[in-house]
Enzyme design. Structure first.
Site, mmCIF file in Angstrom:
data_model
loop_
_atom_site.group_PDB
_atom_site.id
_atom_site.type_symbol
_atom_site.label_atom_id
_atom_site.label_comp_id
_atom_site.label_asym_id
_atom_site.label_seq_id
_atom_site.Cartn_x
_atom_site.Cartn_y
_atom_site.Cartn_z
ATOM 1 N N LYS A 198 35.681 -83.253 -31.152
ATOM 2 C CA LYS A 198 35.373 -83.062 -32.570
ATOM 3 C C LYS A 198 34.999 -84.404 -33.202
ATOM 4 O O LYS A 198 33.983 -84.527 -33.872
ATOM 5 C CB LYS A 198 36.577 -82.439 -33.283
ATOM 6 N N GLU A 204 40.387 -90.779 -24.319
ATOM 7 C CA GLU A 204 40.380 -90.110 -23.018
ATOM 8 C C GLU A 204 39.015 -89.499 -22.729
ATOM 9 O O GLU A 204 38.451 -89.648 -21.627
ATOM 10 C CB GLU A 204 41.429 -88.987 -22.984
ATOM 11 N N GLY A 255 40.977 -79.006 -34.654
ATOM 12 C CA GLY A 255 40.801 -79.114 -33.199
ATOM 13 C C GLY A 255 41.476 -77.980 -32.441
ATOM 14 O O GLY A 255 40.885 -77.350 -31.558
ATOM 15 N N ARG A 256 42.729 -77.689 -32.804
ATOM 16 C CA ARG A 256 43.477 -76.659 -32.067
ATOM 17 C C ARG A 256 43.078 -75.245 -32.460
ATOM 18 O O ARG A 256 43.639 -74.289 -31.944
ATOM 19 C CB ARG A 256 44.988 -76.886 -32.227
ATOM 20 N N HIS A 372 62.021 -67.810 -10.966
ATOM 21 C CA HIS A 372 62.605 -68.540 -9.836
ATOM 22 C C HIS A 372 62.796 -70.007 -10.168
ATOM 23 O O HIS A 372 62.942 -70.834 -9.270
ATOM 24 C CB HIS A 372 61.724 -68.360 -8.600
ATOM 25 N N LYS A 510 48.536 -93.702 -30.598
ATOM 26 C CA LYS A 510 47.145 -94.090 -30.314
ATOM 27 C C LYS A 510 46.900 -95.539 -30.758
ATOM 28 O O LYS A 510 46.293 -96.328 -30.032
ATOM 29 C CB LYS A 510 46.169 -93.188 -31.101
HETATM 30 O O1 F6P Z 1 45.433 -86.399 -30.548
HETATM 31 C C1 F6P Z 1 45.449 -85.123 -31.090
HETATM 32 C C2 F6P Z 1 44.078 -84.601 -31.346
HETATM 33 O O2 F6P Z 1 43.561 -85.160 -32.495
HETATM 34 C C3 F6P Z 1 44.082 -83.096 -31.425
HETATM 35 O O3 F6P Z 1 44.420 -82.626 -32.665
HETATM 36 C C4 F6P Z 1 42.710 -82.769 -30.982
HETATM 37 O O4 F6P Z 1 42.591 -81.421 -30.608
HETATM 38 C C5 F6P Z 1 42.536 -83.721 -29.840
HETATM 39 O O5 F6P Z 1 43.188 -84.901 -30.276
HETATM 40 C C6 F6P Z 1 41.128 -84.022 -29.414
HETATM 41 O O6 F6P Z 1 40.373 -84.541 -30.452
HETATM 42 P P1 F6P Z 1 38.807 -84.579 -30.380
HETATM 43 O O7 F6P Z 1 38.303 -83.205 -30.291
HETATM 44 O O8 F6P Z 1 38.374 -85.258 -31.656
HETATM 45 O O9 F6P Z 1 38.417 -85.390 -29.174
#
Ligand code: F6P
Length: 542
Positions: A198, A204, A255-256, A372, A510
């Site tokens: 987003k 990452e 995002g979620r 289990h 972060k």
């Molecule tokens: O670190 C949390 C977060 O901001 C989430 O809310 C989000 O879904 C995820 O990182 C990834 O963010 P992006 O879509 O901006 O890479």
């Protein structure tokens, strides 16, 4: 502006009700005493059937919880959400994932939403053409959090609907082992990379995207325009990264909550435009139910209120989700972000500390595997953990099994369902020491006094569980299931008066990571606490 939940009359009445009845409430007795309870506490919406009858609640509890919802103006907050008010106040944003799955004219931003959806689905169909032609075999989706969990979970769940000949990979972790495990399986000229972020600033995702591009060029790939696409609300950054095909979305998609947006692209490629639209329609049907069903039969409302009842009055600290379907094995992980990132907050909307608990820990595994592993604790541990069982009546293996295999798989499905129902039954029923003493226990130590052994082998019972019953796991039902959870999380957040749509709690780590990263090279430990300094030295191999 409604009062804070713990200052309402209903909250006080619920506390008194808990002391007088709730604490000692026994769902076993309630089911025995009231032959209509199972039917009365089973609710249906958008193709889902949910049986709440094994939970610790009765009509009086429900009536008070519904009063709580009224006094906290959950209905008003729900309307504000659907209307597109800026209910994510700390970021000054509307929260409109519901608009992404609404038909034209039924929600704000209809034109933009439908245009973006059509463009994304047309691209997905063009990618599917390349798969059918044998020109494309692999799609690698790079994203994390909300830009990974939704499509990854849904693609697993709907695998039987996926186009043959396509391998879909999800890479999320900054740990290079994640990407490194995928790259050797690929041919540069037959692979599409989708970079999903987003913000297009996530460490990452950018690290994995850079590495994927480097691999692609080193492997002889030339046409990055054809082999890379992005889904992002930061078109400029995606363009600057060198990606031409950028599918945009808006800051009012959290995002979620973004599976329904262009973030769903890998899923749309896998299952096709029609199935993706069916997913949206299923979610919309649940939204309509949430908006229109009377409170006493409103599933997201009832589940969200049950969550409040358990968290704030019974003091249960976690909830376990047990999907008895291998395709839903990532559903607990998806729900962890949905619920814990949304409602893991300790201040109210005005920033004042809350004196009551919010998000429980949400956790789980696919059944029967969890049985289990940790079910021991669910049955006999000192903590009561409400469990949500998700069962699917009709299996779908993606092919029609024949002959002996057909019979074997049918038998396995019966076993799966029997296990699911039996676990819920066992949690409810329990076993007294006297019942345990009357049974033979072949593996028991014969030297142990019978009463000691019986106490070890007894189960308290009255452990609450909910059954979510799905006829089949198809796109529409999955859409409804996810939307049910989204809106239920909304309800508990609305009662607690928190902002369920920001996530400031992820920022500190972060920021500190950005500061530590150069210190891994320099070894500078100035100002670090002794523990972090020692760990930094260890990380440097010093
Ligand atoms: O670190 C949390 C977060 O901001 C989430 O809310 C989000 O879904 C995820 O990182 C990834 O963010 P992006 O879509 O901006 O890479």
């Amino acid at each position: 502006m409604s009062p804070r939940c713990d200052r309402t009359a209903a909250w006080g009445a619920l506390q008194a009700h808990y002391q007088a009845h709730g604490r000692a409430f026994d769902a076993r007795h309630a089911l025995q005493a009231d032959p209509g309870r199972a039917a009365r506490y089973t609710f249906e919406a958008a193709g889902l059937k949910v049986d709440l009858s094994k939970n610790r609640l009765d009509d009086a509890t429900l009536a008070l919880l519904l009063q709580l919802a009224e006094q906290c103006d959950v209905a008003g907050q729900r309307e504000a959400q659907f209307r597109g008010d800026a209910i994510n106040a700390t970021e000054g944003r509307a929260v409109l994932h519901t608009a992404l799955r609404a038909p034209m004219g039924a929600a704000p931003f209809g034109d933009e939403v439908q245009a973006a959806l059509s463009t994304m689905l047309a691209y997905a169909e063009s990618v599917r053409e390349r798969v059918r032609a044998g020109a494309l075999t692999d799609v690698v989706h790079i994203g994390i959090g909300g830009s990974d969990l939704g499509p990854a979970m849904a693609a697993q769940a709907l695998a039987p609907y996926a186009i043959p000949g396509l391998k879909l990979h999800f890479v999320s972790n900054v740990d290079g082992h994640d990407l490194a495990a995928v790259l050797p399986q690929l041919h540069a000229d037959r692979t599409l990379f989708i970079v999903a972020s987003k913000t297009f600033t996530t460490q990452e995702t950018l690290a994995n995207a850079e590495a994927a591009k480097a691999w692609f060029l080193a492997a002889g790939g030339r046409d990055t325009a054809t082999h890379f696409a992005a889904t992002s609300s930061n078109r400029a950054a995606a363009g600057a990264f060198g990606i031409e095909h950028v599918f945009g979305f808006w800051d009012w998609v959290g995002g979620r909550y973004s599976l329904w947006s262009v973030i769903g692209l890998p899923l749309a490629i896998a299952i096709g435009a029609d199935a993706f639209r069916a997913l949206l329609a299923g979610a919309h049907a649940m939204d309509r139910h949430f908006a229109e069903a009377p409170p006493a039969r409103n599933l997201p409302l009832l589940l969200g209120l049950l969550d409040v009842w358990y968290r704030n009055f019974h003091g249960f600290g976690s909830r376990s989700v047990a999907p008895y379907h291998q395709g839903l094995r990532r559903f607990p992980a998806y729900l962890q972000q949905l619920e814990m990132e949304s409602n893991g907050k300790c201040v109210d909307r005005d920033g004042h500390p809350l004196p009551f608990a919010t998000s429980p820990v949400v956790w789980g595994e696919a059944g029967t595997n969890g049985q289990h592993a940790y079910f021991q604790m669910l049955h006999q541990g000192t903590d009561v953990v409400p469990v949500e069982f998700i069962a699917v009546r009709q299996p779908n293996y993606g092919f029609a099994p024949q002959g002996a295999l057909k019979d074997r798989l049918a038998d396995q499905h019966r076993k799966l369902l029997a296990n699911c129902l039996a676990q819920a039954q066992a949690l409810l029923q329990g076993k007294t020491a006297a019942e345990a003493a009357a049974e033979k226990a072949p593996t028991a130590n014969p030297d142990l006094p019978a009463d000691v052994l019986a106490r070890h082998r007894s189960f308290p019972g009255n452990r609450p569980s909910t059954l979510l019953l799905l006829e089949r796991l198809d796109p529409a039902t999955l859409g409804a299931l996810i939307a049910l959870y989204e809106q239920r999380v909304f309800v508990s957040g609305a009662v607690w008066g928190i902002n369920s749509f920001d996530q400031w709690g992820v920022e500190l780590g972060k920021a500190l990571c950005s500061q530590l990263l150069p210190r891994l090279d320099t070894g500078d430990t100035t100002g670090l606490d002794a523990s972090t300094a020692a760990a930094l030295a260890w990380a440097r191999g010093a």
